[in-house]
Write a protein that holds these residues in place. Structure first.
Motif, PDB file in Angstrom:
ATOM      1  N   ILE A   1       0.566  -0.883  -0.083  1.00  0.00           N
ATOM      2  CA  ILE A   1      -0.308  -0.279  -0.220  1.00  0.00           C
ATOM      3  C   ILE A   1       0.609   1.398   0.190  1.00  0.00           C
ATOM      4  O   ILE A   1       0.502   2.665  -0.248  1.00  0.00           O
ATOM      5  CB  ILE A   1      -0.624  -0.251   1.076  1.00  0.00           C
ATOM      6  CG1 ILE A   1      -2.275   0.587   1.193  1.00  0.00           C
ATOM      7  CG2 ILE A   1      -0.184   0.451   2.068  1.00  0.00           C
ATOM      8  CD1 ILE A   1      -3.365   0.288   1.660  1.00  0.00           C
ATOM      9  N   GLN A   2       2.422   1.201   0.523  1.00  0.00           N
ATOM     10  CA  GLN A   2       2.997   2.347   0.573  1.00  0.00           C
ATOM     11  C   GLN A   2       3.655   2.583  -0.695  1.00  0.00           C
ATOM     12  O   GLN A   2       4.106   3.172  -0.776  1.00  0.00           O
ATOM     13  CB  GLN A   2       4.285   2.487   1.817  1.00  0.00           C
ATOM     14  CG  GLN A   2       3.194   1.994   3.009  1.00  0.00           C
ATOM     15  CD  GLN A   2       4.546   2.706   3.718  1.00  0.00           C
ATOM     16  OE1 GLN A   2       5.602   2.265   3.820  1.00  0.00           O
ATOM     17  NE2 GLN A   2       4.255   2.911   5.255  1.00  0.00           N
ATOM     18  N   LEU A   3       3.552   2.041  -2.018  1.00  0.00           N
ATOM     19  CA  LEU A   3       3.488   2.187  -3.036  1.00  0.00           C
ATOM     20  C   LEU A   3       2.881   3.318  -3.889  1.00  0.00           C
ATOM     21  O   LEU A   3       1.767   2.709  -3.809  1.00  0.00           O
ATOM     22  CB  LEU A   3       4.015   1.227  -4.193  1.00  0.00           C
ATOM     23  CG  LEU A   3       5.240  -0.311  -3.460  1.00  0.00           C
ATOM     24  CD1 LEU A   3       5.467  -0.816  -4.535  1.00  0.00           C
ATOM     25  CD2 LEU A   3       6.140   1.142  -3.429  1.00  0.00           C
ATOM     26  N   THR A   4       3.051   4.392  -4.589  1.00  0.00           N
ATOM     27  CA  THR A   4       1.748   5.252  -5.463  1.00  0.00           C
ATOM     28  C   THR A   4       1.855   3.832  -6.475  1.00  0.00           C
ATOM     29  O   THR A   4       2.390   3.127  -7.091  1.00  0.00           O
ATOM     30  CB  THR A   4       3.067   6.218  -6.198  1.00  0.00           C
ATOM     31  OG1 THR A   4       4.241   6.246  -6.988  1.00  0.00           O
ATOM     32  CG2 THR A   4       3.617   7.045  -4.459  1.00  0.00           C
ATOM     33  N   LYS A   5       0.467   4.696  -6.964  1.00  0.00           N
ATOM     34  CA  LYS A   5       0.311   3.396  -8.235  1.00  0.00           C
ATOM     35  C   LYS A   5       1.190   3.382  -9.437  1.00  0.00           C
ATOM     36  O   LYS A   5       1.663   3.113 -10.193  1.00  0.00           O
ATOM     37  CB  LYS A   5      -1.106   4.606  -9.135  1.00  0.00           C
ATOM     38  CG  LYS A   5      -2.164   4.083  -8.845  1.00  0.00           C
ATOM     39  CD  LYS A   5      -3.477   4.956  -9.127  1.00  0.00           C
ATOM     40  CE  LYS A   5      -4.186   5.026  -8.367  1.00  0.00           C
ATOM     41  NZ  LYS A   5      -5.216   6.560  -9.100  1.00  0.00           N
ATOM     42  N   ARG A   6       1.905   4.657  -9.689  1.00  0.00           N
ATOM     43  CA  ARG A   6       2.983   4.880 -10.748  1.00  0.00           C
ATOM     44  C   ARG A   6       4.008   3.896 -10.159  1.00  0.00           C
ATOM     45  O   ARG A   6       4.622   2.860 -11.365  1.00  0.00           O
ATOM     46  CB  ARG A   6       2.929   6.336 -10.477  1.00  0.00           C
ATOM     47  CG  ARG A   6       4.614   6.762 -11.786  1.00  0.00           C
ATOM     48  CD  ARG A   6       4.936   7.232 -12.583  1.00  0.00           C
ATOM     49  NE  ARG A   6       3.339   6.835 -13.921  1.00  0.00           N
ATOM     50  CZ  ARG A   6       3.031   7.352 -14.625  1.00  0.00           C
ATOM     51  NH1 ARG A   6       3.960   8.870 -15.549  1.00  0.00           N
ATOM     52  NH2 ARG A   6       2.036   7.186 -15.965  1.00  0.00           N
ATOM     53  N   GLU A   7       4.493   3.621  -9.282  1.00  0.00           N
ATOM     54  CA  GLU A   7       5.831   3.244  -8.615  1.00  0.00           C
ATOM     55  C   GLU A   7       5.204   1.321  -8.280  1.00  0.00           C
ATOM     56  O   GLU A   7       5.656   0.588  -9.532  1.00  0.00           O
ATOM     57  CB  GLU A   7       6.189   3.465  -6.762  1.00  0.00           C
ATOM     58  CG  GLU A   7       6.807   4.710  -6.887  1.00  0.00           C
ATOM     59  CD  GLU A   7       6.890   4.542  -5.503  1.00  0.00           C
ATOM     60  OE1 GLU A   7       7.153   5.808  -5.040  1.00  0.00           O
ATOM     61  OE2 GLU A   7       6.522   4.475  -4.637  1.00  0.00           O
TER      62      GLU A   7
END
Lengths: 463, 221
Positions: free
Chosen positions: B157-163
């Motif tokens: 969950i700590q990753l952004t969509k782009r990541e």
């Protein structure tokens, strides 16, 4: 005295010839000189004849006989020799001038003679000197100069300074194109740059770039580009000035300006918070007391008290808001991360969007300028995404990557064309850029209309 | 209830006066001492053993601030309860004031009409927080949970969509250039995302990223 018997015809030709001639015998004594010759050297014929040739002509820097005849006798097969060594003519009045000799060897009465044709080469010499001066200037110029073929777009030449600076030999350089040296350019960008020169719209174009040396280290430069035509050949002259020092000075000025500005902001923020805010709070306290003292509810002007309380409350909130925008005290007291947390929370509370803050590896202390700059940049970028970008979600990441701190702000908004906004100075980008420059950092925008925006700011920790 | 003996610590005379006159409304609240600085506050507490509530501002001008002063008071005078009263509504200030021993926190300019109730509550050794203060505190605690480090694999969950997008493409063996073209961003940006991912996921290299992606079902073997 020796007299060479020559015919009148020869004598006439000798005298009337436009060239300067004299005849010397095997002892290098002058036996005959024409009128041009006497004029060139300022002597009468009588003064010249029977004198040694070295009275008129000597080899530069040498006192002894030039031994023209000996040289010729030693090589009789070369009947005509152009003397190329440094020779100077000496005028009767003491002036010297560079000369060039053509020698013809001949025999009369079984004795060797040399016919010497003398050319005053002052003019050619001067031109040659100028050429070599220009060449010296080219090579020794403190500006780095590159010559580029306008058709093949390959380097033709570069001066000593240029080669020393970038670490390539001339041969290596000639294998490269101008954009190979520029970190921020490719063929297309370079072609766009030179278009106005090729079309004759501009005589000179100036731009900044970053040069990369052979060892891959870089330095900032200012480039002056001109187009020259010579006998149907087109070349570009690229004058490159290393602006490392200039940039450093600019950076220091920028830094000083920003520092001054921030100090002033801090002062005003503190003043607002500590003085105005406290005075308003004191007024509020007294108002509450006053309201309470109206112990008979019938006579109490309740609506006026309510109005005043609301007014004071709003004024205090506004004062806090202005003070915090000027300089959030939490930034100085508790650092960037806490200040950003507060900033993001405030956005989440007041606006209909989600701001996520992620912090990694940030236990290192930033100095105050870095702290304030990163805070302001984040603030500006979130504001932009919110106001102009119509974002619903914003990700703010603060990460220490080795020796750099990276601030990334991404949104899912409408996006924009960075090239346009950057040149217009829109979105407060200029402001962000100057802060990044002051910190010797880098700034990158990725955005396309409809695709959201990603900002990246990278700042070296140690400066 | 017996009378509460109060000391007001604030570097502004007008605030001290304001509080005093406001508290004079209630006969059970007695302002016994006032102090403009940390030093003055500590020496008056030494002399006056009656005081049981200290109303403490955070910014005290010269000398130690209200947080350090509160810490000293809590250590030296165990019977005293501290109510913080400040302009600061930032979580960092509130948390540090509580760590220093304050058991109540109200905001200047916002909760002044709460002052009487706040002092009475704190006098009984109970917590009192203005509404927005408790909201801020809640946020602080929920954030603390999210930020706790050490987990070998941080939650996705700590990753952004782009990541996540980029992580998938990396795991599918795309080069920076290919990813850049696919996502309409520059290769440099892809590279910086890649480095961020390595940092965030606490792996050593791209192989670690791929392993993470496989472990979390972002790519198929």
């Amino acid at each position: 005295m020796e007299r060479l018997q020559i015919t009148n015809v020869l004598q006439g030709y000798f005298e009337s010839s436009a060239t300067t001639m004299l005849l010397v015998n095997h002892q290098e004594k002058i036996v005959l000189a024409n009128q041009n010759c006497t004029e060139m050297f300022g002597y009468s014929e009588a003064e010249i004849c029977d004198q040694a040739l070295e009275m008129l002509i000597t080899q530069k820097g040498k006192k002894h006989n030039i031994q023209l005849i000996t040289r010729i006798s030693e090589a009789p097969q070369s009947r005509s020799v152009l003397a190329t060594y440094d020779l100077v003519g000496k005028h009767k009045n003491g002036e010297v001038f560079p000369v060039e000799l053509s020698l013809s060897f001949m025999e009369a009465d079984n004795k060797p003679y040399a016919l010497v044709i003398i050319n005053d080469i002052s003019k050619q010499k001067q031109a040659a000197d100028e050429d070599s001066l220009l060449s010296k200037i080219f090579h020794e110029s403190l500006n780095d100069i590159y010559i580029i073929d306008a058709h093949s777009l390959r380097f033709i030449n570069a001066n000593t300074g240029a080669l020393g600076k970038i670490g390539y030999s001339l041969e290596e350089l000639q294998q490269l194109t101008p954009w190979d040296l520029k970190l921020d350019q490719n063929r297309l960008v370079f072609l766009q740059r030179i278009e106005p020169l090729l079309e004759g719209k501009e005589k000179k174009i100036i731009f900044e770039s970053v040069f990369q040396r052979k060892d891959r280290s870089t330095f900032p430069v200012e480039i002056h580009l001109q187009l020259f035509e010579h006998e149907n050949r087109h070349v570009f002259m690229e004058t490159v000035i290393d602006i490392t020092e200039k940039k450093k000075a600019e950076r220091n000025i920028m830094k000083a300006l920003i520092e001054g500005q921030e100090m002033e902001r801090e002062r005003i923020a503190k003043e607002l918070h500590d003085e105005l805010g406290q005075a308003l709070t004191a007024m509020q306290l007294n108002l509450h007391t006053l309201e309470f003292l109206f112990d008979t509810p019938a006579r109490k002007p309740t609506d006026i008290f309510d109005k005043l309380k609301l007014l004071l409350h709003n004024t205090i909130q506004e004062t806090k808001f202005i003070s915090r925008n000027l300089m959030p005290s939490v930034l100085k007291e508790y650092g960037l991360v806490k200040a950003l947390e507060y900033l993001c929370d405030n956005f989440n509370d007041t606006v209909h969007l989600q701001v996520h803050l992620q912090v990694y590896n940030m236990e290192n202390k930033l100095d105050s300028l870095q702290r304030v700059a990163l805070y302001r940049i984040a603030q500006e970028l979130i504001n932009n995404a919110c106001k102009h970008g119509k974002a619903k979600e914003i990700n703010v990441q603060l990460i220490r990557n080795g020796k750099n701190v990276v601030l990334r702000v991404e949104d899912d908004g409408i996006g924009f064309n960075p090239a346009v906004s950057r040149t217009n100075g829109g979105f407060g980008l200029k402001n962000i850029e100057s802060r990044v420059i002051a910190l010797d950092g880098k700034f990158n925008i990725d955005s396309h209309p409809g695709q959201g925006t990603s900002f990246l700011v990278k700042i070296p920790l140690k400066r | 209830m017996s009378a509460v003996k109060i000391m007001i610590v604030d570097d502004h005379q007008m605030i001290r006066d304001g509080i005093k006159s406001f508290l004079s409304i209630d006969p059970n609240l007695i302002v016994a001492e006032e102090a403009a600085s940390s030093e003055e506050a500590l020496s008056k507490l030494e002399q006056n053993a009656d005081i049981n509530v200290v109303v403490m501002d955070i910014n005290l001008g010269k000398g130690e601030d209200g947080i350090k002063t509160s810490k000293t008071i809590t250590e030296k005078f165990k019977h005293i309860n501290i109510l913080a009263i400040s302009m600061h509504d930032e979580g960092a200030y509130i948390l540090n004031m509580l760590k220093a021993g304050a058991i109540g926190y109200i905001l200047k300019g916002q909760g002044m009409d709460e002052l009487v109730e706040a002092i009475k509550t704190v006098a009984m050794g109970e917590n009192y927080f203005s509404k927005s203060v408790s909201e801020t505190l809640m946020k602080q605690f929920t954030r603390k949970k999210n930020d706790s480090p050490s987990a070998k694999y941080k939650p996705l969950i700590q990753l952004t969509k782009r990541e996540v997008e980029i992580l998938k493409l990396i795991a599918d063996e795309h080069t920076n250039q290919e990813i850049a073209e696919k996502l309409f961003i520059s290769p440099r940006t892809v590279d910086s995302h890649r480095r961020t991912l390595i940092q965030k996921l606490n792996v050593k290299n791209t192989a670690g990223l791929v392993r993470y992606a496989i472990n979390h079902g972002l790519t198929e073997l």
